[in-house]
Design a protein around this motif. Structure first.
Motif, PDB file in Angstrom:
ATOM      1  N   ILE A   1      -5.747  -2.758   2.416  1.00  0.00           N
ATOM      2  CA  ILE A   1      -4.829  -1.614   2.467  1.00  0.00           C
ATOM      3  C   ILE A   1      -5.606  -0.318   2.678  1.00  0.00           C
ATOM      4  O   ILE A   1      -5.218   0.541   3.487  1.00  0.00           O
ATOM      5  N   LEU A   2      -6.720  -0.162   1.959  1.00  0.00           N
ATOM      6  CA  LEU A   2      -7.549   1.031   2.135  1.00  0.00           C
ATOM      7  C   LEU A   2      -8.122   1.101   3.546  1.00  0.00           C
ATOM      8  O   LEU A   2      -8.173   2.179   4.155  1.00  0.00           O
ATOM      9  N   ALA A   3      -8.562  -0.038   4.074  1.00  0.00           N
ATOM     10  CA  ALA A   3      -9.123  -0.065   5.428  1.00  0.00           C
ATOM     11  C   ALA A   3      -8.071   0.334   6.456  1.00  0.00           C
ATOM     12  O   ALA A   3      -8.356   1.054   7.419  1.00  0.00           O
ATOM     13  N   SER A   4      -6.839  -0.125   6.250  1.00  0.00           N
ATOM     14  CA  SER A   4      -5.751   0.235   7.160  1.00  0.00           C
ATOM     15  C   SER A   4      -5.515   1.738   7.159  1.00  0.00           C
ATOM     16  O   SER A   4      -5.378   2.366   8.217  1.00  0.00           O
ATOM     17  N   SER A   5      -5.478   2.336   5.975  1.00  0.00           N
ATOM     18  CA  SER A   5      -5.249   3.778   5.886  1.00  0.00           C
ATOM     19  C   SER A   5      -6.440   4.574   6.405  1.00  0.00           C
ATOM     20  O   SER A   5      -6.270   5.628   7.035  1.00  0.00           O
ATOM     21  N   ALA A   6      -7.654   4.075   6.170  1.00  0.00           N
ATOM     22  CA  ALA A   6      -8.851   4.773   6.644  1.00  0.00           C
ATOM     23  C   ALA A   6      -8.880   4.844   8.168  1.00  0.00           C
ATOM     24  O   ALA A   6      -9.305   5.852   8.749  1.00  0.00           O
ATOM     25  N   CYS A   7      -8.430   3.784   8.819  1.00  0.00           N
ATOM     26  CA  CYS A   7      -8.388   3.787  10.289  1.00  0.00           C
ATOM     27  C   CYS A   7      -7.535   4.938  10.817  1.00  0.00           C
ATOM     28  O   CYS A   7      -7.830   5.507  11.874  1.00  0.00           O
TER      29      CYS A   7
ATOM     30  N   PHE B   1      -5.378  -4.576   9.889  1.00  0.00           N
ATOM     31  CA  PHE B   1      -5.736  -4.616   8.466  1.00  0.00           C
ATOM     32  C   PHE B   1      -4.498  -4.748   7.583  1.00  0.00           C
ATOM     33  O   PHE B   1      -4.511  -5.497   6.601  1.00  0.00           O
ATOM     34  N   ILE B   2      -3.423  -4.039   7.915  1.00  0.00           N
ATOM     35  CA  ILE B   2      -2.234  -4.131   7.063  1.00  0.00           C
ATOM     36  C   ILE B   2      -1.559  -5.489   7.235  1.00  0.00           C
ATOM     37  O   ILE B   2      -0.969  -6.020   6.284  1.00  0.00           O
ATOM     38  N   ALA B   3      -1.672  -6.090   8.427  1.00  0.00           N
ATOM     39  CA  ALA B   3      -1.150  -7.447   8.611  1.00  0.00           C
ATOM     40  C   ALA B   3      -1.971  -8.440   7.790  1.00  0.00           C
ATOM     41  O   ALA B   3      -1.413  -9.354   7.159  1.00  0.00           O
ATOM     42  N   LEU B   4      -3.286  -8.259   7.768  1.00  0.00           N
ATOM     43  CA  LEU B   4      -4.141  -9.127   6.950  1.00  0.00           C
ATOM     44  C   LEU B   4      -3.823  -8.941   5.461  1.00  0.00           C
ATOM     45  O   LEU B   4      -3.869  -9.900   4.682  1.00  0.00           O
ATOM     46  N   ALA B   5      -3.521  -7.708   5.070  1.00  0.00           N
ATOM     47  CA  ALA B   5      -3.109  -7.469   3.683  1.00  0.00           C
ATOM     48  C   ALA B   5      -1.831  -8.231   3.370  1.00  0.00           C
ATOM     49  O   ALA B   5      -1.685  -8.813   2.285  1.00  0.00           O
ATOM     50  N   PHE B   6      -0.889  -8.269   4.314  1.00  0.00           N
ATOM     51  CA  PHE B   6       0.346  -9.020   4.136  1.00  0.00           C
ATOM     52  C   PHE B   6       0.054 -10.506   3.944  1.00  0.00           C
ATOM     53  O   PHE B   6       0.696 -11.176   3.128  1.00  0.00           O
ATOM     54  N   PHE B   7      -0.938 -11.027   4.677  1.00  0.00           N
ATOM     55  CA  PHE B   7      -1.291 -12.439   4.538  1.00  0.00           C
ATOM     56  C   PHE B   7      -2.209 -12.694   3.341  1.00  0.00           C
ATOM     57  O   PHE B   7      -2.639 -13.818   3.122  1.00  0.00           O
TER      58      PHE B   7
ATOM     59  N   LEU C   1       5.127  -3.432   1.475  1.00  0.00           N
ATOM     60  CA  LEU C   1       5.489  -2.097   1.005  1.00  0.00           C
ATOM     61  C   LEU C   1       4.595  -1.017   1.600  1.00  0.00           C
ATOM     62  O   LEU C   1       5.014   0.138   1.754  1.00  0.00           O
ATOM     63  N   TYR C   2       3.347  -1.389   1.940  1.00  0.00           N
ATOM     64  CA  TYR C   2       2.383  -0.407   2.430  1.00  0.00           C
ATOM     65  C   TYR C   2       2.414  -0.251   3.942  1.00  0.00           C
ATOM     66  O   TYR C   2       1.682   0.572   4.490  1.00  0.00           O
ATOM     67  N   ILE C   3       3.255  -1.030   4.594  1.00  0.00           N
ATOM     68  CA  ILE C   3       3.459  -0.836   6.033  1.00  0.00           C
ATOM     69  C   ILE C   3       4.259   0.438   6.267  1.00  0.00           C
ATOM     70  O   ILE C   3       3.965   1.216   7.195  1.00  0.00           O
ATOM     71  N   PHE C   4       5.240   0.693   5.426  1.00  0.00           N
ATOM     72  CA  PHE C   4       6.157   1.813   5.645  1.00  0.00           C
ATOM     73  C   PHE C   4       5.491   3.177   5.535  1.00  0.00           C
ATOM     74  O   PHE C   4       5.781   4.065   6.350  1.00  0.00           O
ATOM     75  N   PRO C   5       4.596   3.431   4.556  1.00  0.00           N
ATOM     76  CA  PRO C   5       3.944   4.750   4.525  1.00  0.00           C
ATOM     77  C   PRO C   5       3.134   5.049   5.784  1.00  0.00           C
ATOM     78  O   PRO C   5       3.221   6.154   6.330  1.00  0.00           O
ATOM     79  N   GLY C   6       2.360   4.067   6.248  1.00  0.00           N
ATOM     80  CA  GLY C   6       1.591   4.279   7.472  1.00  0.00           C
ATOM     81  C   GLY C   6       2.488   4.524   8.668  1.00  0.00           C
ATOM     82  O   GLY C   6       2.226   5.408   9.500  1.00  0.00           O
TER      83      GLY C   6
ATOM     84  N   ALA D   1      -0.218  10.268  -0.406  1.00  0.00           N
ATOM     85  CA  ALA D   1       0.887  10.484  -1.352  1.00  0.00           C
ATOM     86  C   ALA D   1       1.964   9.423  -1.153  1.00  0.00           C
ATOM     87  O   ALA D   1       2.513   8.886  -2.121  1.00  0.00           O
ATOM     88  N   MET D   2       2.276   9.112   0.105  1.00  0.00           N
ATOM     89  CA  MET D   2       3.277   8.073   0.380  1.00  0.00           C
ATOM     90  C   MET D   2       2.774   6.699  -0.051  1.00  0.00           C
ATOM     91  O   MET D   2       3.535   5.878  -0.580  1.00  0.00           O
ATOM     92  N   LEU D   3       1.495   6.432   0.162  1.00  0.00           N
ATOM     93  CA  LEU D   3       0.917   5.172  -0.300  1.00  0.00           C
ATOM     94  C   LEU D   3       0.933   5.102  -1.825  1.00  0.00           C
ATOM     95  O   LEU D   3       1.174   4.036  -2.408  1.00  0.00           O
ATOM     96  N   PHE D   4       0.692   6.228  -2.469  1.00  0.00           N
ATOM     97  CA  PHE D   4       0.739   6.307  -3.927  1.00  0.00           C
ATOM     98  C   PHE D   4       2.131   5.936  -4.435  1.00  0.00           C
ATOM     99  O   PHE D   4       2.287   5.150  -5.374  1.00  0.00           O
ATOM    100  N   LEU D   5       3.157   6.487  -3.802  1.00  0.00           N
ATOM    101  CA  LEU D   5       4.529   6.172  -4.198  1.00  0.00           C
ATOM    102  C   LEU D   5       4.846   4.697  -3.965  1.00  0.00           C
ATOM    103  O   LEU D   5       5.543   4.060  -4.766  1.00  0.00           O
ATOM    104  N   ALA D   6       4.331   4.140  -2.865  1.00  0.00           N
ATOM    105  CA  ALA D   6       4.526   2.710  -2.601  1.00  0.00           C
ATOM    106  C   ALA D   6       3.871   1.869  -3.689  1.00  0.00           C
ATOM    107  O   ALA D   6       4.409   0.832  -4.097  1.00  0.00           O
ATOM    108  N   SER D   7       2.708   2.307  -4.183  1.00  0.00           N
ATOM    109  CA  SER D   7       2.027   1.548  -5.239  1.00  0.00           C
ATOM    110  C   SER D   7       2.796   1.613  -6.555  1.00  0.00           C
ATOM    111  O   SER D   7       2.800   0.661  -7.330  1.00  0.00           O
TER     112      SER D   7
END
Length: 434
Positions: free
Chosen positions: A155-161, A177-183, A190-195, A298-304
């Protein structure tokens, strides 16, 4: 003069606490990596999944008394199986995967905070030290053979990109990265939507590429897993969680525990600073403000927060679910603190600075009070004795919550009781036959 002296004391206290927590993490965690027995009750049954891959068996199978799958996605199992190819079967492979992911996540947090805050060292260092200070409140999950550390890194790698480059290639990398997080764990959806929302605000073309790329990667992954496992991949990953919720195994009222149990307990100081920052700076021009990197996190924080709430409704929930929340907290907290202190009076700035040492104090833990946090020769001797006793017992031995231990002691493998309970709770034709 007194104010400046107090400011120096607050900074020095926070830095000392951060360094102490970091050193303590490494002192405690390295011996745990090499402990030859389970550190917690799920490690053995999770390792069994990786061993199945290593032995060339189908991963997801019809539930039986010998083996029942957890309702997790499989990526962690595959990564651990690869590690077992190098270091051998056992607990070390899963732990070293989690340990490496924790260190990579700490590195990403350092550079993310450095990028957003503009501070080269001190603020990023405090963010990383807050992460290591969270070792206890996350259930000592940084180094155990479970999926959470891998999930957080992806998830962090996805956001860093998204924040380090505006190229289309970086968007594809973020989607991958976010697809790999899903798997790794279904809740990563939940973290797809903030990005996606952040890209929609900042660049519609990149938004489209992200959404299409994520859909393609997830679709291709599901197609591959179904082709390899037939109906059983879908059954465990989608049907069992849905069945648990439908048959009363999920409590909606319990989801509100996220506030007294997590956000306003361990992290009251950090939450206060983050809320204050957004109230002070984000009341006008929300679209413009949320187009900043802070807006994304902030959006990722709310998702968490939502993820913890959903997990709190699960009767088997534990502190490991805090890991994504902790990572976004330690990113936003020092950045918010810096931004506030730049825009308020000196006395108010100093008052907010008190939140930093208070937060470190709130994360205090005593490693002597929890089992297997400090590994001793007594623990190793007890483990050897237990294995010997299990090995010498005549016939089969069933340890309800520990899958791999009897197998390593030379006994027949049986399914984990809690994994079996997930199938039973579905109450469909498969569970009734089981």
């Amino acid at each position: 003069m007194m104010n400046k002296s107090l400011t120096k004391v607050l900074w020095a206290t926070s830095i000392f606490a951060g360094i102490s927590y970091t050193v303590l993490f490494f002192v405690l965690s390295i011996p745990r990596l090499f402990y030859p027995y389970e550190l917690e009750w799920m490690e053995g049954s999770i390792a069994e999944h990786s061993i199945r891959i290593l032995d060339g068996k189908q991963l997801y199978v019809r539930p039986s008394i010998e083996f029942v799958n957890w309702l997790y996605q499989p990526l962690y199992y595959y990564v651990s199986a690869f590690a077992m190819e190098i270091v051998g079967k056992g607990f070390f492979a899963g732990r070293i995967v989690s340990y490496c992911m924790t260190l990579l996540s700490a590195s990403l947090i350092f550079f993310i905070v450095r990028k957003i805050s503009g501070e080269r060292f001190l603020v990023p260092l405090l963010a990383v030290s807050l992460l290591f200070a969270s070792y206890s409140v996350t259930g000592y999950s940084f180094d155990i053979g479970r999926i959470d550390a891998l999930l957080v890194f992806l998830i962090l790698a996805s956001s860093a990109c998204l924040i380090f480059s505006r190229s289309y290639l970086s968007v594809i990398g973020s989607a991958l990265f976010i697809a790999l997080a899903f798997f790794t764990k279904q809740q990563a959806v939940l973290y797809i939507f903030p990005g996606a929302l952040w890209l929609f605000i900042t660049d519609k073309k990149r938004f489209s590429l992200f959404v299409v790329g994520t859909a393609i990667f997830i679709g291709a992954g599901i197609f591959f897993l179904v082709s390899q496992n037939g109906q059983w991949y879908q059954y465990y990953v989608f049907e069992v969680p849905r069945g648990l919720a439908a048959h009363g195994e999920f409590g909606w009222i319990a989801t509100f525990k996220v506030f007294p149990g997590y956000i306003f307990s361990f992290w009251t100081a950090g939450t206060f600073v983050i809320i204050s920052y957004f109230l002070l700076h984000y009341t006008r021009g929300l679209k413009k403000k949320f187009s900043t990197p802070e807006g994304l996190f902030a959006m990722l924080f709310l998702a968490s927060v939502l993820q913890i709430a959903l997990h709190s409704g699960d009767r088997a929930s534990y502190r490991n679910v805090m890991l994504p929340f902790v990572c976004f907290m330690v990113i936003l907290f020092p950045i918010a603190l810096k931004r506030i202190r730049q825009n308020v009076s000196e006395s108010t700035s100093q008052a907010f600075l008190f939140a930093l040492p208070i937060q470190f104090v709130a994360l205090f833990y005593n490693p002597f009070t929890a089992p297997l946090v400090i590994i001793t020769n007594k623990d190793i001797t007890a483990g050897k004795q237990f294995y010997s006793e299990v090995h010498d017992l005549p016939g089969d031995v069933y340890l309800p919550m520990h899958g791999l231990l009897p197998q390593l002691a030379g006994k027949r493998q049986f399914a984990n009781e809690l994994a079996m309970g997930g199938v039973w709770a579905v109450d469909d034709s498969i569970s009734r036959a089981f």
